[in-house]
Design a protein around this motif. Structure first.
Motif, PDB file in Angstrom:
ATOM      1  N   THR A  54     -25.311 -10.064  83.271  1.00 19.32           N
ATOM      2  CA  THR A  54     -26.747 -10.097  83.582  1.00 19.32           C
ATOM      3  C   THR A  54     -27.224 -11.432  84.150  1.00 19.32           C
ATOM      4  N   GLY A  55     -26.298 -12.309  84.476  1.00 20.90           N
ATOM      5  CA  GLY A  55     -26.666 -13.528  85.198  1.00 20.90           C
ATOM      6  C   GLY A  55     -27.242 -14.624  84.310  1.00 20.90           C
ATOM      7  N   HIS A  56     -27.885 -15.591  84.962  1.00 26.45           N
ATOM      8  CA  HIS A  56     -28.480 -16.742  84.268  1.00 26.45           C
ATOM      9  C   HIS A  56     -29.516 -16.318  83.258  1.00 26.45           C
ATOM     10  N   THR A  63     -33.732   0.358  85.570  1.00 25.16           N
ATOM     11  CA  THR A  63     -33.533   0.674  84.152  1.00 25.16           C
ATOM     12  C   THR A  63     -32.995  -0.581  83.459  1.00 25.16           C
ATOM     13  N   GLY A 118     -32.243 -12.106  82.449  1.00 22.03           N
ATOM     14  CA  GLY A 118     -30.875 -12.629  82.508  1.00 22.03           C
ATOM     15  C   GLY A 118     -30.291 -13.026  81.170  1.00 22.03           C
ATOM     16  N   GLY A 132     -25.138  -7.211  89.767  1.00 26.35           N
ATOM     17  CA  GLY A 132     -25.007  -8.358  90.657  1.00 26.35           C
ATOM     18  C   GLY A 132     -23.588  -8.395  91.210  1.00 26.35           C
ATOM     19  N   ARG A 164     -22.756 -24.984  86.053  1.00 25.84           N
ATOM     20  CA  ARG A 164     -23.169 -24.104  87.145  1.00 25.84           C
ATOM     21  C   ARG A 164     -22.351 -24.452  88.373  1.00 25.84           C
ATOM     22  N   MET A 165     -22.330 -23.529  89.343  1.00 23.04           N
ATOM     23  CA  MET A 165     -21.432 -23.773  90.481  1.00 23.04           C
ATOM     24  C   MET A 165     -22.132 -23.811  91.818  1.00 23.04           C
ATOM     25  N   GLY A 166     -23.415 -23.427  91.854  1.00 22.88           N
ATOM     26  CA  GLY A 166     -24.103 -23.432  93.134  1.00 22.88           C
ATOM     27  C   GLY A 166     -23.621 -22.281  94.001  1.00 22.88           C
ATOM     28  N   ALA A 191     -31.535  -3.572  85.978  1.00 23.35           N
ATOM     29  CA  ALA A 191     -32.974  -3.676  85.718  1.00 23.35           C
ATOM     30  C   ALA A 191     -33.802  -3.618  86.999  1.00 23.35           C
ATOM     31  N   VAL A 211     -26.058  -0.056  84.629  1.00 20.73           N
ATOM     32  CA  VAL A 211     -27.497  -0.116  84.339  1.00 20.73           C
ATOM     33  C   VAL A 211     -28.042  -1.400  84.952  1.00 20.73           C
TER      34      VAL A 211
HETATM   35  C1  LIG Z   1     -32.433 -20.146  89.912  1.00 19.64           C
HETATM   36  C2  LIG Z   1     -31.049 -19.756  90.394  1.00 19.64           C
HETATM   37  C3  LIG Z   1     -30.016 -20.614  90.197  1.00 19.64           C
HETATM   38  C4  LIG Z   1     -28.742 -20.248  90.617  1.00 19.64           C
HETATM   39  N1  LIG Z   1     -27.754 -21.096  90.316  1.00 19.64           N
HETATM   40  C5  LIG Z   1     -26.525 -20.724  90.563  1.00 19.64           C
HETATM   41  C6  LIG Z   1     -25.475 -21.507  90.090  1.00 19.64           C
HETATM   42  O1  LIG Z   1     -25.622 -22.516  89.501  1.00 19.64           O
HETATM   43  N2  LIG Z   1     -24.238 -21.084  90.343  1.00 19.64           N
HETATM   44  C7  LIG Z   1     -24.006 -19.922  91.025  1.00 19.64           C
HETATM   45  O2  LIG Z   1     -22.878 -19.510  91.223  1.00 19.64           O
HETATM   46  N3  LIG Z   1     -24.985 -19.190  91.492  1.00 19.64           N
HETATM   47  C8  LIG Z   1     -26.216 -19.542  91.273  1.00 19.64           C
HETATM   48  N4  LIG Z   1     -27.207 -18.760  91.703  1.00 19.64           N
HETATM   49  C9  LIG Z   1     -26.897 -17.656  92.628  1.00 19.64           C
HETATM   50  C10 LIG Z   1     -26.596 -16.353  92.044  1.00 19.64           C
HETATM   51  O3  LIG Z   1     -27.613 -15.927  91.176  1.00 19.64           O
HETATM   52  C11 LIG Z   1     -25.292 -16.286  91.252  1.00 19.64           C
HETATM   53  O4  LIG Z   1     -24.232 -16.945  91.743  1.00 19.64           O
HETATM   54  C12 LIG Z   1     -24.745 -14.885  91.206  1.00 19.64           C
HETATM   55  O5  LIG Z   1     -25.621 -14.002  91.806  1.00 19.64           O
HETATM   56  C13 LIG Z   1     -24.496 -14.549  89.785  1.00 19.64           C
HETATM   57  O6  LIG Z   1     -23.846 -13.298  89.756  1.00 19.64           O
HETATM   58  P1  LIG Z   1     -23.907 -12.410  88.507  1.00 19.64           P
HETATM   59  O7  LIG Z   1     -23.339 -11.107  88.940  1.00 19.64           O
HETATM   60  O8  LIG Z   1     -23.309 -13.107  87.357  1.00 19.64           O
HETATM   61  O9  LIG Z   1     -25.454 -12.274  88.162  1.00 19.64           O
HETATM   62  P2  LIG Z   1     -26.758 -11.836  89.068  1.00 19.64           P
HETATM   63  O10 LIG Z   1     -26.407 -11.863  90.490  1.00 19.64           O
HETATM   64  O11 LIG Z   1     -27.825 -12.703  88.569  1.00 19.64           O
HETATM   65  O12 LIG Z   1     -26.927 -10.351  88.623  1.00 19.64           O
HETATM   66  C14 LIG Z   1     -27.378 -10.009  87.363  1.00 19.64           C
HETATM   67  C15 LIG Z   1     -28.013  -8.630  87.476  1.00 19.64           C
HETATM   68  O13 LIG Z   1     -28.270  -8.175  86.180  1.00 19.64           O
HETATM   69  C16 LIG Z   1     -29.525  -7.557  86.150  1.00 19.64           C
HETATM   70  N5  LIG Z   1     -30.004  -7.626  84.776  1.00 19.64           N
HETATM   71  C17 LIG Z   1     -30.344  -8.704  84.071  1.00 19.64           C
HETATM   72  N6  LIG Z   1     -30.719  -8.374  82.831  1.00 19.64           N
HETATM   73  C18 LIG Z   1     -30.589  -7.043  82.744  1.00 19.64           C
HETATM   74  C19 LIG Z   1     -30.821  -6.109  81.698  1.00 19.64           C
HETATM   75  N7  LIG Z   1     -31.271  -6.492  80.490  1.00 19.64           N
HETATM   76  N8  LIG Z   1     -30.601  -4.795  81.949  1.00 19.64           N
HETATM   77  C20 LIG Z   1     -30.144  -4.406  83.159  1.00 19.64           C
HETATM   78  N9  LIG Z   1     -29.914  -5.258  84.177  1.00 19.64           N
HETATM   79  C21 LIG Z   1     -30.127  -6.560  83.978  1.00 19.64           C
HETATM   80  C22 LIG Z   1     -30.359  -8.354  87.133  1.00 19.64           C
HETATM   81  O14 LIG Z   1     -31.471  -7.623  87.610  1.00 19.64           O
HETATM   82  C23 LIG Z   1     -29.344  -8.651  88.218  1.00 19.64           C
HETATM   83  O15 LIG Z   1     -29.334  -7.680  89.225  1.00 19.64           O
HETATM   84  C24 LIG Z   1     -28.504 -19.056  91.307  1.00 19.64           C
HETATM   85  C25 LIG Z   1     -29.560 -18.203  91.518  1.00 19.64           C
HETATM   86  C26 LIG Z   1     -30.823 -18.537  91.062  1.00 19.64           C
HETATM   87  C27 LIG Z   1     -31.947 -17.581  91.285  1.00 19.64           C
END
Ligand SMILES: Cc1cc2nc3c(=O)[nH]c(=O)nc-3n(C[C@H](O)[C@H](O)[C@H](O)COP(=O)(O)OP(=O)(O)OC[C@H]3O[C@@H](n4cnc5c(N)ncnc54)[C@H](O)[C@@H]3O)c2cc1C
Length: 334
Positions: free
Chosen positions: A234-236, A183, A241, A86, A298-300, A110, A108
């Motif tokens: 891996t995000g939320h 993956t 996630g 991400g 969360r930040m939106g 997913a 890596v």
């Molecule tokens: C429901 C929802 C709510 C959101 N709320 C917010 C919010 O409150 N604040 C905000 O800033 N943004 C929010 N967002 C927007 C956005 O998702 C994030 O800001 C931002 O994309 C997070 O970046 P990140 O790199 O941390 O994670 P992501 O952009 O989520 O990237 C994580 C990546 O990790 C991969 N991944 C996860 N698990 C695995 C695993 N086990 N193995 C390999 N890969 C894996 C996923 O496929 C994804 O590509 C939201 C999005 C959604 C869908």
């Protein structure tokens, strides 16, 4: 590693790997025996005589599989593994690959499509907002943005996809980075540290489609990548996630998830950047996954914290790398 580039006299010259990362997009890079390149302009108006160079299907198979299996072999021992491509993971990969061309960095992801949640702004709108001073990272990448000037506290990229495609394209051009997409990381490799604690020493992977079918298919053991440092982004919390945070809890490395709190842009972005750190020895967590660890707000749809959390995760990884590598070596042959 070396690559070939055409010189002005039509011969090829060998480029050091460091220069390849900076090749402009339009540069043709003929490899192994390619002698003649054609420009798009030369093709114009000649479509009735057009044909592709002949090929046998097995050549296509081998061109893909040989490279992929060579990469699997090479990156089975990586220096740094980034879990999740991400906005945070990609920003981190960019900084690491640029700072240390000598390190082998595996990403890596997913999903089939890297980029995570950063292809759109909030509520599926196009524009991406980044609060200052994260505009520094946009300048670093060369991503154009709108800025209302000194009075404005944020900048706007006209489409989130412009940020994501740019950082992705830069990351993929580094010769020391391999993206394994489609993956999933299914588990973490762990070692005990002798005092009852655990150290993270790599990741356990599987094709995502296989990971999704563990309940209805059998005998689908995973693969592994060893590395002294893992950066998990891996995000939320969700089906995939917050993976490493949840796994740390289930293996007793963290007492409980903090859980993402309600939205507060001002508090949330600072907290994610400041909190990006090594959570367990060998495991750095950044981006929105960290909100699940720390119980941050969360930040939106404002993405500066994702980019700068990635920058900080890279900095932390480089600070810790030699120590964790030495510990892996001290851990014995395995
Ligand atoms: C429901 C929802 C709510 C959101 N709320 C917010 C919010 O409150 N604040 C905000 O800033 N943004 C929010 N967002 C927007 C956005 O998702 C994030 O800001 C931002 O994309 C997070 O970046 P990140 O790199 O941390 O994670 P992501 O952009 O989520 O990237 C994580 C990546 O990790 C991969 N991944 C996860 N698990 C695995 C695993 N086990 N193995 C390999 N890969 C894996 C996923 O496929 C994804 O590509 C939201 C999005 C959604 C869908």
């Amino acid at each position: 590693m070396h690559f070939q580039e055409p010189s002005s006299n039509g011969h090829t010259v060998t480029l050091p790997a460091s220069k390849v990362a900076n090749l402009p997009h339009a540069t043709a890079v003929p490899v192994k025996g390619a002698t003649k390149t054609q420009s798009i302009e030369e093709m114009a108006g000649k479509w009735s005589d057009f044909s592709f160079a002949p090929i046998r299907e097995s050549q296509v198979s081998r061109a893909m599989t040989r490279r992929y299996f060579t990469d699997l072999d090479s990156y089975a021992e990586s220096d740094i593994v980034i879990v999740g491509a991400g906005s945070c993971g990609l920003s981190s990969a960019y900084c690491l690959a640029k700072a240390r061309p000598d390190l082998k960095i595996a990403i890596v992801e997913a999903g089939v499509a890297p980029g995570g949640g950063a292809w759109l702004g909030g509520q599926l709108f196009s524009a991406m907002v980044m609060r200052k001073p994260a505009d520094a990272f946009l300048r670093e990448l060369g991503v154009p943005y709108e800025d209302d000037g000194a009075e404005s506290n944020f900048v706007v990229v006209k489409h989130a996809a412009l940020f994501t495609s740019t950082v992705l394209s830069k990351v993929l051009q580094f010769p020391n980075v391999k993206l394994f997409n489609a993956t999933a990381v299914e588990d973490l490799i762990t070692r005990t540290d002798g005092n009852g604690g655990i150290r993270i020493a790599g990741v356990v992977t599987n094709w995502t489609l296989v990971s999704m079918h563990h309940d209805d298919q059998s005998c689908m053991d995973p693969n592994t990548i060893n590395a002294p440092i893992i950066i998990s982004t891996t995000g939320h919390d969700g089906p995939f996630g917050a993976f490493s945070a949840k796994r740390l809890v289930s293996m007793g490395g963290l007492p409980a998830l903090g859980g993402m709190r309600g939205l507060d842009m001002n508090t949330a972005e600072d907290a994610i950047v400041k909190g990006t750190r090594e959570i367990a020895p060998g495991l750095i967590i950044g981006g929105m996954e960290l909100s699940e660890v720390d119980g941050a707000n969360r930040m939106g749809p404002t993405f500066g914290a994702m980019a700068l959390s990635g920058v900080k995760a890279a900095e932390e990884a480089l600070k810790l790398f030699e120590t964790r590598k030495a510990e892996c070596a001290e851990g014995g042959k395995f």
